[in-house]
Design a protein around this motif. Structure first.
Motif, PDB file in Angstrom:
ATOM      1  N   LEU A   6      -8.300  -5.142  -0.053  1.00  0.00           N
ATOM      2  CA  LEU A   6      -8.069  -5.284   1.391  1.00  0.00           C
ATOM      3  C   LEU A   6      -6.706  -4.729   1.775  1.00  0.00           C
ATOM      4  CD1 LEU A   6      -9.494  -8.839   2.107  1.00  0.00           C
ATOM      5  CD2 LEU A   6     -10.225  -6.724   3.189  1.00  0.00           C
ATOM      6  N   PHE A   7      -5.694  -5.058   0.969  1.00  0.00           N
ATOM      7  CA  PHE A   7      -4.347  -4.568   1.285  1.00  0.00           C
ATOM      8  C   PHE A   7      -4.305  -3.049   1.225  1.00  0.00           C
ATOM      9  CE2 PHE A   7      -2.304  -8.792   0.465  1.00  0.00           C
ATOM     10  CZ  PHE A   7      -1.618  -8.830   1.657  1.00  0.00           C
ATOM     11  N   ILE A   8      -4.886  -2.500   0.170  1.00  0.00           N
ATOM     12  CA  ILE A   8      -4.842  -1.043   0.029  1.00  0.00           C
ATOM     13  C   ILE A   8      -5.596  -0.385   1.173  1.00  0.00           C
ATOM     14  CG2 ILE A   8      -5.585   0.882  -1.420  1.00  0.00           C
ATOM     15  CD1 ILE A   8      -4.965  -0.868  -3.835  1.00  0.00           C
ATOM     16  N   ASN A   9      -6.714  -0.964   1.550  1.00  0.00           N
ATOM     17  CA  ASN A   9      -7.472  -0.419   2.673  1.00  0.00           C
ATOM     18  C   ASN A   9      -6.660  -0.439   3.962  1.00  0.00           C
ATOM     19  OD1 ASN A   9     -10.530   0.362   2.588  1.00  0.00           O
ATOM     20  ND2 ASN A   9     -10.198  -1.080   0.919  1.00  0.00           N
ATOM     21  N   SER A  10      -5.977  -1.562   4.187  1.00  0.00           N
ATOM     22  CA  SER A  10      -5.171  -1.658   5.415  1.00  0.00           C
ATOM     23  C   SER A  10      -4.100  -0.582   5.424  1.00  0.00           C
ATOM     24  CB  SER A  10      -4.493  -3.025   5.500  1.00  0.00           C
ATOM     25  OG  SER A  10      -5.442  -4.040   5.364  1.00  0.00           O
ATOM     26  N   HIS A  11      -3.406  -0.461   4.301  1.00  0.00           N
ATOM     27  CA  HIS A  11      -2.335   0.541   4.239  1.00  0.00           C
ATOM     28  C   HIS A  11      -2.890   1.942   4.439  1.00  0.00           C
ATOM     29  CE1 HIS A  11       1.351  -1.553   3.428  1.00  0.00           C
ATOM     30  NE2 HIS A  11       0.722  -2.368   2.607  1.00  0.00           N
ATOM     31  N   HIS A  12      -4.050   2.168   3.875  1.00  0.00           N
ATOM     32  CA  HIS A  12      -4.645   3.490   4.009  1.00  0.00           C
ATOM     33  C   HIS A  12      -5.011   3.768   5.454  1.00  0.00           C
ATOM     34  CE1 HIS A  12      -7.433   6.840   3.118  1.00  0.00           C
ATOM     35  NE2 HIS A  12      -6.552   7.051   2.173  1.00  0.00           N
ATOM     36  N   LEU A  13      -5.569   2.781   6.097  1.00  0.00           N
ATOM     37  CA  LEU A  13      -5.942   2.924   7.503  1.00  0.00           C
ATOM     38  C   LEU A  13      -4.704   3.211   8.348  1.00  0.00           C
ATOM     39  CD1 LEU A  13      -8.728   2.748   8.665  1.00  0.00           C
ATOM     40  CD2 LEU A  13      -8.361   0.355   9.177  1.00  0.00           C
ATOM     41  N   ILE A  14      -3.619   2.505   8.023  1.00  0.00           N
ATOM     42  CA  ILE A  14      -2.377   2.722   8.756  1.00  0.00           C
ATOM     43  C   ILE A  14      -1.890   4.157   8.554  1.00  0.00           C
ATOM     44  CG2 ILE A  14       0.066   2.122   8.810  1.00  0.00           C
ATOM     45  CD1 ILE A  14      -0.804  -0.770   8.256  1.00  0.00           C
ATOM     46  N   ASN A  15      -1.953   4.608   7.313  1.00  0.00           N
ATOM     47  CA  ASN A  15      -1.462   5.964   7.048  1.00  0.00           C
ATOM     48  C   ASN A  15      -2.336   7.026   7.706  1.00  0.00           C
ATOM     49  OD1 ASN A  15       0.822   5.367   5.604  1.00  0.00           O
ATOM     50  ND2 ASN A  15      -0.306   5.144   3.685  1.00  0.00           N
ATOM     51  N   GLU A  16      -3.631   6.729   7.825  1.00  0.00           N
ATOM     52  CA  GLU A  16      -4.496   7.664   8.537  1.00  0.00           C
ATOM     53  C   GLU A  16      -4.100   7.759  10.001  1.00  0.00           C
ATOM     54  OE1 GLU A  16      -8.598   6.722   8.201  1.00  0.00           O
ATOM     55  OE2 GLU A  16      -8.769   7.587   6.203  1.00  0.00           O
ATOM     56  N   TYR A  17      -3.539   6.696  10.512  1.00  0.00           N
ATOM     57  CA  TYR A  17      -3.169   6.659  11.922  1.00  0.00           C
ATOM     58  C   TYR A  17      -1.868   7.404  12.186  1.00  0.00           C
ATOM     59  CZ  TYR A  17      -3.418   4.568  16.557  1.00  0.00           C
ATOM     60  OH  TYR A  17      -3.541   4.383  17.902  1.00  0.00           O
ATOM     61  N   ARG A  18      -1.124   7.672  11.119  1.00  0.00           N
ATOM     62  CA  ARG A  18       0.224   8.225  11.310  1.00  0.00           C
ATOM     63  C   ARG A  18       0.283   9.521  12.122  1.00  0.00           C
ATOM     64  NH1 ARG A  18       4.592   5.742   9.672  1.00  0.00           N
ATOM     65  NH2 ARG A  18       4.280   4.075   8.195  1.00  0.00           N
ATOM     66  N   PRO A  19      -0.563  10.520  11.819  1.00  0.00           N
ATOM     67  CA  PRO A  19      -0.474  11.742  12.624  1.00  0.00           C
ATOM     68  C   PRO A  19      -0.663  11.469  14.112  1.00  0.00           C
ATOM     69  CG  PRO A  19      -1.941  12.075  10.762  1.00  0.00           C
ATOM     70  CD  PRO A  19      -1.601  10.628  10.789  1.00  0.00           C
ATOM     71  N   HIS A  20      -1.559  10.542  14.403  1.00  0.00           N
ATOM     72  CA  HIS A  20      -1.803  10.199  15.796  1.00  0.00           C
ATOM     73  C   HIS A  20      -0.533   9.626  16.431  1.00  0.00           C
ATOM     74  CE1 HIS A  20      -4.768   9.545  18.922  1.00  0.00           C
ATOM     75  NE2 HIS A  20      -4.165   8.413  19.209  1.00  0.00           N
ATOM     76  N   GLN A  21       0.112   8.727  15.705  1.00  0.00           N
ATOM     77  CA  GLN A  21       1.344   8.138  16.237  1.00  0.00           C
ATOM     78  C   GLN A  21       2.421   9.196  16.384  1.00  0.00           C
ATOM     79  OE1 GLN A  21       3.472   4.229  15.176  1.00  0.00           O
ATOM     80  NE2 GLN A  21       4.477   5.739  13.913  1.00  0.00           N
TER      81      GLN A  21
END
Lengths: 264, 131
Positions: A170-185
């Motif tokens: 779960l933690f790794i998934n969350s971090h991955h999801l966050i990193n996927e969002y980075r270009p958008h941010q």
């Protein structure tokens, strides 16, 4: 001699900057700009030569004088990989997918479809909603799984392994999801920064404009004031007597006031 | 202040630390229950807190977990650019670039005007001095 210099450069603890940095002078940049413009007009004039139009933007480096050649950045490597300090890097920094790292992905992968359908903007904006939705879901799952872990520990402490594994995923998934969002941010912050810059630029222009109006107003008043003085000064001949009489009256008043004042 | 995504990641890490800290507290400060007639156990690894303190600490740890969770959810809800697509962002960026260029030109013109105005003022002041 040149060899010796080369050696010095190589053996220095901190490598010296590449020697061609000295060529990046405003004068040289202006020359390059001029050359480019001349090149373009030339290309526009003889449109028949298609070889030139196909190699758009490419200034023929061989034509340039040596100090200008360095001002044209080299092409990015064709194989998409470059080396820096002995490590190999990708030009397009790709975020490795979770499955590549052998971790179960707990949310539907949009990232793989995303670049393929750039024209479909509705699914795109939905993508961010999905992202926040799954992030929130994962956060809730984290808490729930921790509760389950504590429960497991209180009943069968040796069964902790599975729950710990779940939490890890779960933690790794969350971090991955966050990193996927980075270009958008990143794009979003760029937009915000540009908006701020625009605002400040407009403010400055506005400020200068206001100052200009004020100064012009003052100058105008000054000019009209001077004109008044000139008007009264020029045709004063015929009013001389009147004026001097008024002046005399005023002076008398002043004297009178002065005489009165020191009195007790 | 770091950007929201980094804050979010920090919060997740803190949550993990809190998970660990909570379990560790319980496992090192719990009391033992006697089984049947047997004597109450004790261990060198465990220093039991008085029941009241233990309960209060548990409550606090649980509350902290919830607060952290709420913090995470809040951060998720304020992520930048929710609901804007990449295409929309690109269009906005292009428009902004155009506007910025125009604004910059206007600014340059204004600065030049300012300079001219200063010269004029200079002249006026000098002429006044001469008078």
């Amino acid at each position: 001699m040149a060899d010796q210099q080369q050696n010095n450069v190589l053996s220095a603890v901190f490598p010296a900057p590449a020697p061609f940095y000295k060529y990046f002078t405003p004068a040289n940049l202006a020359r390059l700009e001029e050359y480019r413009r001349a090149h373009e007009t030339k290309r526009a004039s003889d449109e028949t030569s298609e070889a030139l139009t196909t190699s758009d933007q490419h200034v023929d480096i061989a034509d340039l004088s040596p100090e200008l050649r360095f001002l044209i950045p080299p092409e990015p490597p064709a194989d998409g990989v470059y080396r820096s300090f002995g490590d190999i890097y990708n030009i397009n920094d790709i975020l490795p997918s979770l499955s590549d790292q052998g971790i179960e992905q707990l949310y539907p992968s949009h990232s793989s479809q995303q670049p393929q359908s750039p024209q479909d903007s509705t699914t795109h904006s939905a993508w961010t909603f999905d992202h926040t939705f799954y992030l929130r879901k994962l956060a809730k799952s984290l808490l729930l799984n921790f509760l389950e872990l504590v429960g497991t520990l209180s009943i069968a402490p040796d069964q902790y392994g599975r729950k710990i594994e779940d939490l890890r995923t779960l933690f790794i998934n969350s971090h991955h999801l966050i990193n996927e969002y980075r270009p958008h941010q990143a794009r979003e912050s760029l937009i915000t920064m540009m908006e701020e810059q625009l605002e400040s630029s407009k403010k400055e222009t506005e400020g200068v404009r206001k100052m200009k109006e004020k100064v012009e107003e003052v100058l105008r008043q000054l000019a009209s004031g001077e004109l008044d003085l000139a008007d009264t000064a020029a045709p004063s001949d015929q009013k001389e007597g009147e004026r001097s009489k008024a002046d005399l009256d005023e002076q008398r008043n002043i004297w009178a006031a002065l005489e009165v004042e020191p009195g007790p | 202040m770091a950007d929201i995504l980094t804050q979010l990641q920090d919060c997740l890490d803190q949550l993990a630390t809190q998970f660990y800290a909570s379990i560790r507290y319980i496992s090192t400060h719990h009391d033992f229950s006697p089984v049947g007639e047997q004597e109450k156990l004790s261990s060198t690894d465990v220093t039991p807190d008085p029941p009241q303190t233990f309960l209060a600490a548990q409550r606090e740890l649980a509350r902290d977990l919830i607060v952290k969770e709420q913090q995470i959810e809040y951060l998720i809800s304020v992520l930048p650019g929710i609901g804007t697509s990449e295409k929309e962002q690109e269009e906005r960026l292009k428009a902004l670039e155009r506007e910025l260029r125009e604004a910059e030109e206007e600014r340059q013109a204004a600065v030049q005007e300012k300079e001219k105005l200063l010269e004029r003022l200079d002249e006026v002041i000098r002429s006044i001095r001469r008078v």
